[in-house]
Enzyme design. Structure first.
Site, PDB file in Angstrom:
ATOM      1  N   GLU A 281      -8.640   8.054  15.777  1.00  0.00           N
ATOM      2  CA  GLU A 281      -9.132   7.450  14.449  1.00  0.00           C
ATOM      3  C   GLU A 281      -8.349   6.370  13.961  1.00  0.00           C
ATOM      4  OE1 GLU A 281      -9.184  11.168  11.831  1.00  0.00           O
ATOM      5  OE2 GLU A 281     -11.100  11.827  12.587  1.00  0.00           O
ATOM      6  N   GLY A 283      -7.108   3.193  12.119  1.00  0.00           N
ATOM      7  CA  GLY A 283      -7.293   2.137  10.931  1.00  0.00           C
ATOM      8  C   GLY A 283      -6.470   1.165  11.076  1.00  0.00           C
ATOM      9  N   ARG A 284      -5.224   1.220  10.505  1.00  0.00           N
ATOM     10  CA  ARG A 284      -4.195  -0.008  10.685  1.00  0.00           C
ATOM     11  C   ARG A 284      -4.182  -0.722  11.695  1.00  0.00           C
ATOM     12  NH1 ARG A 284      -0.262   0.729   6.790  1.00  0.00           N
ATOM     13  NH2 ARG A 284      -0.537   2.812   7.124  1.00  0.00           N
ATOM     14  N   CYS A 350       2.023  -7.586 -15.680  1.00  0.00           N
ATOM     15  CA  CYS A 350       2.889  -7.182 -16.730  1.00  0.00           C
ATOM     16  C   CYS A 350       3.710  -5.711 -16.342  1.00  0.00           C
ATOM     17  CB  CYS A 350       2.322  -6.927 -17.922  1.00  0.00           C
ATOM     18  SG  CYS A 350       2.306  -8.729 -18.531  1.00  0.00           S
ATOM     19  N   GLU A 351       4.512  -5.749 -15.260  1.00  0.00           N
ATOM     20  CA  GLU A 351       5.405  -4.759 -15.224  1.00  0.00           C
ATOM     21  C   GLU A 351       6.272  -5.157 -14.138  1.00  0.00           C
ATOM     22  OE1 GLU A 351       2.721  -1.264 -14.117  1.00  0.00           O
ATOM     23  OE2 GLU A 351       4.208  -0.772 -12.755  1.00  0.00           O
ATOM     24  N   TYR A 379      -5.303  -1.307   4.304  1.00  0.00           N
ATOM     25  CA  TYR A 379      -4.927  -0.776   2.910  1.00  0.00           C
ATOM     26  C   TYR A 379      -4.508  -1.740   2.020  1.00  0.00           C
ATOM     27  CZ  TYR A 379      -5.202   3.196   6.281  1.00  0.00           C
ATOM     28  OH  TYR A 379      -5.593   4.063   7.026  1.00  0.00           O
TER      29      TYR A 379
HETATM   30  N1  LLP Z   1      -7.629   9.604   9.825  1.00  0.00           N
HETATM   31  C1  LLP Z   1      -7.361  10.239   9.053  1.00  0.00           C
HETATM   32  C2  LLP Z   1      -7.894  11.655   8.490  1.00  0.00           C
HETATM   33  C3  LLP Z   1      -6.522   9.475   7.990  1.00  0.00           C
HETATM   34  O1  LLP Z   1      -6.546  10.241   6.847  1.00  0.00           O
HETATM   35  C4  LLP Z   1      -5.984   8.320   8.216  1.00  0.00           C
HETATM   36  C5  LLP Z   1      -5.571   7.610   7.314  1.00  0.00           C
HETATM   37  C6  LLP Z   1      -6.647   7.547   9.413  1.00  0.00           C
HETATM   38  C7  LLP Z   1      -7.460   8.289  10.259  1.00  0.00           C
HETATM   39  C8  LLP Z   1      -5.960   6.268   9.969  1.00  0.00           C
HETATM   40  O2  LLP Z   1      -4.852   6.193   9.895  1.00  0.00           O
HETATM   41  P1  LLP Z   1      -4.226   4.781  10.234  1.00  0.00           P
HETATM   42  O3  LLP Z   1      -4.587   4.588  11.605  1.00  0.00           O
HETATM   43  O4  LLP Z   1      -4.843   3.730   9.638  1.00  0.00           O
HETATM   44  O5  LLP Z   1      -2.791   4.908  10.263  1.00  0.00           O
HETATM   45  N2  LLP Z   1      -2.317   3.698   2.133  1.00  0.00           N
HETATM   46  C9  LLP Z   1      -1.317   3.916   3.156  1.00  0.00           C
HETATM   47  C10 LLP Z   1      -1.860   4.620   4.377  1.00  0.00           C
HETATM   48  C11 LLP Z   1      -2.678   5.801   4.185  1.00  0.00           C
HETATM   49  C12 LLP Z   1      -3.334   6.504   5.439  1.00  0.00           C
HETATM   50  C13 LLP Z   1      -4.083   7.442   5.048  1.00  0.00           C
HETATM   51  N3  LLP Z   1      -4.676   8.274   6.437  1.00  0.00           N
HETATM   52  C14 LLP Z   1      -0.910   2.658   3.616  1.00  0.00           C
HETATM   53  O6  LLP Z   1      -1.243   1.566   2.906  1.00  0.00           O
HETATM   54  O7  LLP Z   1       0.327   2.382   4.490  1.00  0.00           O
END
Ligand code: LLP
Length: 421
Positions: A281, A283-284, A350-351, A379
Site C-alpha cells: 500500500e 503512498g509517499r 499568524c503563529e 501529505y
Molecule cells: N496504508 C495504511 C493503512 C496507512 O495508514 C498509510 C499511511 C499508508 C498505507 C501509506 O503509507 P506511505 O507509503 O505513504 O508511508 N501525514 C504523514 C503520513 C501519515 C501516513 C499514515 N498512513 C506525513 O506527512 O508524513
C-alpha cells in the site's frame, strides 16, 4: 544496484533555473496567475509506479496506492490507467476512487473508526475490508446482514515491530490505536467462521510511514506469515498478505542510502510462497517526489539574530514541517546571487509554528523570487487547511512540454458557499 526511485530526472537545474521535465518552472510561475501552487511531473509518477511494478515481477501482487497521500482526481485517474489499485480510509475516498475509474474489487478499506455509512458503501461495492477491532467486526457483520451482501475481510494485526519513525506516523506497535489485540485472534476467527456472509481472505498490517530500513519490513513479513499460516491451519483459505505501505523517500538529500521498492521486495521475496498474494500500500514512495510546492518570496527580514525569508506559501498549504518537525528541501527556481545567510523560511500565517524550513543556508533573495519546497507530492495538498482563510492552492501537471491545470484554486466564493444555510 539499480536505484530507480532515487534517480530523479524530472526536476533538474539548467543554467541556474529549475526545470520540470521540459518546462522552466519560472516560466510556469509567470504563466500561472495564482501563488503558491503545486507542480507535478507525470514522468516521475510513471517512473515511481514502474519501480514497484518491476520490483514485483514474478510475484502475485496488488499495488494499492494509498489515496490519503494525494487524492487529486487527475492523478488518481493516471494511476488507475497505469494499473494501480487503491487503498482507502474513508467513504469519500471510496467515492473519489470510483470517479477515478478504479475497480473497487481491488481496493481495500482501512480504518479504526469506519462508520456504518462507510461500511455500507464498501460492502455494496465489494471493497476488501480490514477488520480493526471487535466493534468494527460487529459493524461489518451488521452491515453485510442488513444489505444481505457477502463481504471479503482481512484482519489488521499489529506485528509490534518498531518502524523507527516519528511517533505520529508509527502505526503497528501493540499500543497503537489501529488493529486487533493479537491474543484475541482466535475469537475473531470464531466469529468470522460463524458468519455466513463473511469470508476471511487475508491479514493486513501497516507498520508506519517514512521507514528507511528494509529489515523492518522483512521482520514484520515473517511475523505476518506466521499469522497467515496459523489462520490457514484453522481451515481458512486466507490468501492475501497485506504488508501496508510506509517506504521512506529521500527528503533530506544527504546521500543516505534510502531503499528502493526493489530493495524492499527483494528483502521479502524469498519468504513468499505461490499460495500468497502480496498486497502493498505505498503512498509517499509513489507520489512524494513527483511534486514541488512553488512560492514567491514576499520579503526578507531580520529580528534579533534571526533572518527570515517570508514566502506566500505557509503551514496552511504544507503543514508537514510544522506538524512533524520534518525536513523538506528548499531551493530557488532561478539564479540568486545575494549574500549567503542562515534563514528560517516562514509563511504569513499568524503563529510561530508557521515555517517551511529552519536554518537554511541560502543567498538573500530579491522580492518576487521563485522558491520551491521539494518532495511535496505526498501529505502536503491533502493536509492543507483554510487557516487564516488561505485558499486551497491550485495544482498543475507537467507531461513532457505540456502544462495542465489539474485543480483550480479554491476561491473565497467557494468558501462562502458553506455558509448558505
Ligand atoms: N496504508 C495504511 C493503512 C496507512 O495508514 C498509510 C499511511 C499508508 C498505507 C501509506 O503509507 P506511505 O507509503 O505513504 O508511508 N501525514 C504523514 C503520513 C501519515 C501516513 C499514515 N498512513 C506525513 O506527512 O508524513
Amino acid at each position: 544496484m539499480e536505484k530507480e526511485q532515487n534517480t530523479q530526472m524530472s526536476f533538474y537545474y539548467k543554467d541556474g533555473y529549475l526545470y520540470c521535465e521540459k518546462l522552466r518552472v519560472k516560466d510556469i510561475q509567470e504563466q500561472v496567475s495564482y501563488s503558491p501552487f503545486y507542480l507535478y511531473s507525470f514522468a516521475q509518477l510513471e517512473q515511481n509506479y514502474a519501480a514497484y511494478q518491476n520490483a514485483l515481477s514474478g510475484i502475485n501482487a496488488i499495488i494499492g496506492y494509498a489515496v490519503k497521500a494525494n487524492n487529486n482526481l487527475t492523478l488518481l485517474k493516471r494511476l488507475n490507467e497505469l494499473g494501480s489499485g487503491a487503498v482507502l480510509v474513508s467513504g469519500n475516498e471510496l467515492k473519489l476512487s470510483l470517479a477515478a475509474g478504479f475497480d473497487l474489487k481491488r481496493t481495500i478499506l482501512n480504518g479504526n473508526g469506519k462508520t456504518l455509512e462507510e461500511l455500507s458503501l464498501a460492502v455494496e461495492h465489494e471493497v476488501l475490508i480490514n477488520i480493526d477491532s471487535e466493534f468494527d467486526l460487529r459493524h461489518i457483520q451488521q452491515t453485510a446482514k442488513q444489505l444481505d451482501i457477502p463481504a471479503n475481510v482481512l484482519i489488521r494485526i499489529n506485528p509490534d515491530v518498531d518502524p523507527e519513525v516519528h511517533p505520529y506516523v508509527s502505526t503497528g506497535m501493540k499500543n497503537s490505536k489501529f488493529g486487533i489485540r493479537n491474543e484475541r485472534l482466535n475469537w475473531f476467527l470464531d466469529e468470522i467462521r460463524k458468519d455466513d456472509l463473511l469470508t476471511l481472505v487475508g491479514v493486513h498490517c501497516h507498520l508506519g510511514s517514512t521507514i528507511k530500513k528494509v529489515r523492518i519490513f522483512r521482520d514484520a513479513t515473517e511475523i505476518m506469515l506466521d499469522f497467515i499460516r496459523s489462520i490457514q491451519a484453522e481451515g481458512f483459505s486466507a490468501q492475501y498478505l497485506n504488508i501496508g505501505g510506509g517506504l521512506g523517500i529521500d527528503y533530506e538529500r544527504t546521500g543516505e542510502d534510502i531503499p528502493t521498492p526493489k530493495d524492499l521486495i527483494d528483502s521479502i521475496r524469498g519468504l513468499l510462497t505461490d499460495d500468497i498474494t502480496l498486497i502493498i500500500e505505498p503512498g509517499r514512495s509513489i507520489i512524494g517526489n513527483t511534486a514541488v510546492f512553488v512560492n514567491r518570496v514576499t520579503g526578507v527580514k531580520t529580528n534579533g539574530n534571526k533572518h527570515f525569508i517570508v514566502t506566500d506559501g505557509s503551514m496552511a498549504e504544507l503543514i508537514r514541517p510544522s506538524l512533524y518537525d520534518t525536513y523538506q528541501h528548499i531551493e530557488f527556481i532561478e539564479p540568486v546571487d545575494g549574500k549567503v545567510d542562515t534563514f528560517d523560511v516562514v509563511g504569513p500565517v499568524c503563529e510561530s509554528a508557521d515555517f517551511l524550513g529552519k536554518e537554511r543556508e541560502l543567498p538573500t533573495p530579491p522580492e518576487g523570487t521563485g522558491l520551491v519546497v521539494c518532495d511535496a507530492g505526498a501529505y502536503c495538498h491533502t493536509m492543507s487547511s483554510n487557516y487564516n482563510l488561505k485558499m486551497s492552492p491550485p495544482e498543475y501537471l507537467v507531461d513532457g512540454d505540456k502544462l495542465t491545470c489539474i485543480r483550480r484554486v479554491e476561491t473565497l466564493d467557494d468558501y462562502m458557499r458553506v455558509f448558505d444555510v
